[in-house]
Write a protein that holds these residues in place. Structure first.
Motif, short mmCIF file in Angstrom:
data_model
loop_
_atom_site.label_atom_id
_atom_site.label_comp_id
_atom_site.label_asym_id
_atom_site.label_seq_id
_atom_site.Cartn_x
_atom_site.Cartn_y
_atom_site.Cartn_z
N PRO A 217 -2.39 5.20 41.80
CA PRO A 217 -1.59 6.24 41.15
C PRO A 217 -0.50 5.66 40.25
CG PRO A 217 -0.94 6.01 43.44
CD PRO A 217 -2.13 5.12 43.24
N LEU A 218 0.00 6.51 39.36
CA LEU A 218 1.16 6.12 38.55
C LEU A 218 2.34 5.84 39.48
CD1 LEU A 218 0.94 8.71 35.62
CD2 LEU A 218 0.14 6.34 35.65
N GLY A 219 3.18 4.91 39.06
CA GLY A 219 4.33 4.53 39.88
C GLY A 219 4.02 3.47 40.91
N THR A 220 2.86 2.80 40.78
CA THR A 220 2.49 1.76 41.75
C THR A 220 2.13 0.46 41.03
OG1 THR A 220 0.14 2.36 41.80
CG2 THR A 220 1.59 3.47 43.37
N GLU B 154 3.96 0.73 46.21
CA GLU B 154 4.35 2.03 45.66
C GLU B 154 5.85 2.11 45.56
OE1 GLU B 154 3.64 6.83 46.42
OE2 GLU B 154 2.71 5.34 47.72
N LEU B 155 6.36 2.41 44.35
CA LEU B 155 7.80 2.46 44.14
C LEU B 155 8.42 3.61 44.91
CD1 LEU B 155 7.98 1.73 40.30
CD2 LEU B 155 8.20 0.14 42.20
N GLN B 156 9.55 3.34 45.53
CA GLN B 156 10.31 4.33 46.29
C GLN B 156 11.65 4.56 45.59
OE1 GLN B 156 8.84 5.71 48.99
NE2 GLN B 156 7.08 4.32 48.80
N GLY B 157 12.22 5.74 45.78
CA GLY B 157 13.53 6.02 45.20
C GLY B 157 13.47 6.95 44.01
N ASP B 158 14.63 7.24 43.44
CA ASP B 158 14.75 8.18 42.34
C ASP B 158 14.26 7.57 41.03
OD1 ASP B 158 15.92 10.03 44.06
OD2 ASP B 158 17.95 9.28 43.66
N GLU B 159 13.72 8.42 40.16
CA GLU B 159 13.28 7.99 38.84
C GLU B 159 14.44 7.34 38.09
OE1 GLU B 159 10.42 7.76 35.65
OE2 GLU B 159 10.18 8.38 37.75
N GLY B 160 14.18 6.14 37.55
CA GLY B 160 15.19 5.41 36.79
C GLY B 160 16.08 4.51 37.62
N ALA B 161 16.04 4.64 38.93
CA ALA B 161 16.88 3.79 39.78
C ALA B 161 16.43 2.33 39.67
CB ALA B 161 16.80 4.25 41.24
N THR B 162 17.37 1.41 39.65
CA THR B 162 17.06 -0.02 39.54
C THR B 162 16.96 -0.63 40.93
OG1 THR B 162 18.21 -0.15 37.42
CG2 THR B 162 17.79 -2.21 38.55
N GLN B 163 15.88 -1.39 41.16
CA GLN B 163 15.64 -1.99 42.47
C GLN B 163 15.37 -3.48 42.34
OE1 GLN B 163 12.40 0.24 44.20
NE2 GLN B 163 13.74 1.92 44.78
N LEU C 277 8.70 -17.26 43.79
CA LEU C 277 7.87 -17.18 42.60
C LEU C 277 8.64 -16.53 41.46
CD1 LEU C 277 5.08 -17.54 41.27
CD2 LEU C 277 4.41 -15.35 42.30
N THR C 278 9.30 -15.41 41.75
CA THR C 278 10.16 -14.76 40.78
C THR C 278 11.10 -13.82 41.51
OG1 THR C 278 10.23 -13.48 38.71
CG2 THR C 278 8.64 -12.78 40.35
N GLU C 279 12.26 -13.58 40.91
CA GLU C 279 13.24 -12.64 41.46
C GLU C 279 13.95 -11.96 40.30
OE1 GLU C 279 16.62 -12.42 45.02
OE2 GLU C 279 15.74 -14.34 44.42
N THR C 280 13.89 -10.64 40.26
CA THR C 280 14.47 -9.90 39.14
C THR C 280 14.80 -8.49 39.62
OG1 THR C 280 14.11 -9.25 36.84
CG2 THR C 280 12.19 -9.16 38.30
N ARG C 281 14.98 -7.57 38.66
CA ARG C 281 15.22 -6.17 38.99
C ARG C 281 14.33 -5.32 38.08
NH1 ARG C 281 19.19 -5.44 42.43
NH2 ARG C 281 19.36 -3.19 41.99
N ALA C 282 13.94 -4.15 38.59
CA ALA C 282 13.07 -3.25 37.82
C ALA C 282 13.45 -1.81 38.10
CB ALA C 282 11.61 -3.49 38.19
N ALA C 283 13.25 -0.95 37.10
CA ALA C 283 13.55 0.47 37.24
C ALA C 283 12.34 1.20 37.80
CB ALA C 283 13.94 1.06 35.89
N VAL C 284 12.60 2.23 38.61
CA VAL C 284 11.54 3.09 39.13
C VAL C 284 11.00 3.95 37.99
CG1 VAL C 284 10.98 4.95 40.73
CG2 VAL C 284 12.54 3.12 41.44
N ARG C 285 9.70 3.83 37.72
CA ARG C 285 9.05 4.63 36.69
C ARG C 285 7.75 5.18 37.24
NH1 ARG C 285 9.45 2.56 30.62
NH2 ARG C 285 8.67 4.70 30.47
#
Length: 229
Positions: A122-125, A156-165, A180-188
């Motif tokens: 699904p979208l958001g995964t 599967e992304l959890q949390g509010d749309e646009g929230a940064t995790q 391997l990598t460490e960063t931040r991404a927005a929930v979309r």
């Protein structure tokens, strides 16, 4: 969890002619085989030319299978198979990932098929694919998965749309987990991502490649598939 090793096994010749069926297939090329950047996809008619990309997933095209066996050809020459991929019988929509085959293989590409339906992907995964020889694990916010070599898992992304995790991926070598990598991404939730973890054959370094997809509509059978922007 499924194992890629089973998905990319070559089909053996059958004594009876297998039934043909049609699916919708999109393609992602992990790395080009020398001299082959386009393929010819049999669709039960004249066929379709698909330009492969190492950066994007192609729009879906009709693909005719012989049983569970997908055979695609070098563009413009149906006497030269480019890849032979096993597509599980329950799949009606597949994402086929291609990569150069080992030296001496009968086709220049090997590949595996993933379920590309909205129900399973699904979208958001994120669909996490481990094509390395090391176990990996990843976390995006509260979502977590561990994947063995040749394995596939979903995040599967959890949390509010646009929230940064927070995003963190690691691989295990000799019993020790390494970053391997460490960063931040927005929930979309307007797209989904294919994430491939692999070991660079030249540098031997572990790498991660993330490819976004917006679930493109089906390309008409008479059209040539174009790359996404």
């Amino acid at each position: 969890m499924k194992h890629i090793a089973a998905l990319i096994a070559l089909a053996f010749p059958l004594h009876a002619a297998p039934e043909s069926r049609s699916i919708q297939a999109s393609f992602y090329c992990f790395q080009y085989a020398p001299g082959i950047q386009s393929i010819e996809v049999p669709d039960g008619g004249a066929g379709q030319s698909v330009r492969l990309s190492t950066a994007n997933i192609t729009p879906a095209v009709s693909l005719t299978l012989s049983g569970n066996d997908a055979l695609v050809f070098t563009s413009g020459d149906k006497t030269k198979p480019a890849a032979r991929v096993t597509v599980p019988g329950e799949l009606g929509k597949a994402l086929i990932v291609l990569m150069p085959a080992p030296a001496g293989s009968p086709e220049p590409y090997r590949g595996f098929a993933l379920d590309y339906t909205r129900d399973r992907f699904p979208l958001g995964t994120y669909r996490l694919v481990n094509v390395s020889k090391h176990p990996i694990r990843g976390a995006i916010g509260r979502s977590y998965a561990e994947v063995q070599p040749g394995g596939v898992a979903g995040l599967e992304l959890q949390g509010d749309e646009g929230a940064t995790q927070g995003v963190k991926f690691e691989f295990n070598e000799k019993g020790k987990w390494n970053r391997l990598t460490e960063t931040r991404a927005a929930v979309r939730r307007d797209r989904r991502w294919l994430v491939c973890v692999y070991q660079d054959p030249t540098t031997q370094r572990m790498n991660l490649r993330s490819i976004p997809d917006r679930d493109y509509s089906v390309t008409p059978p008479t059209a040539t598939a174009a790359l996404s922007e």
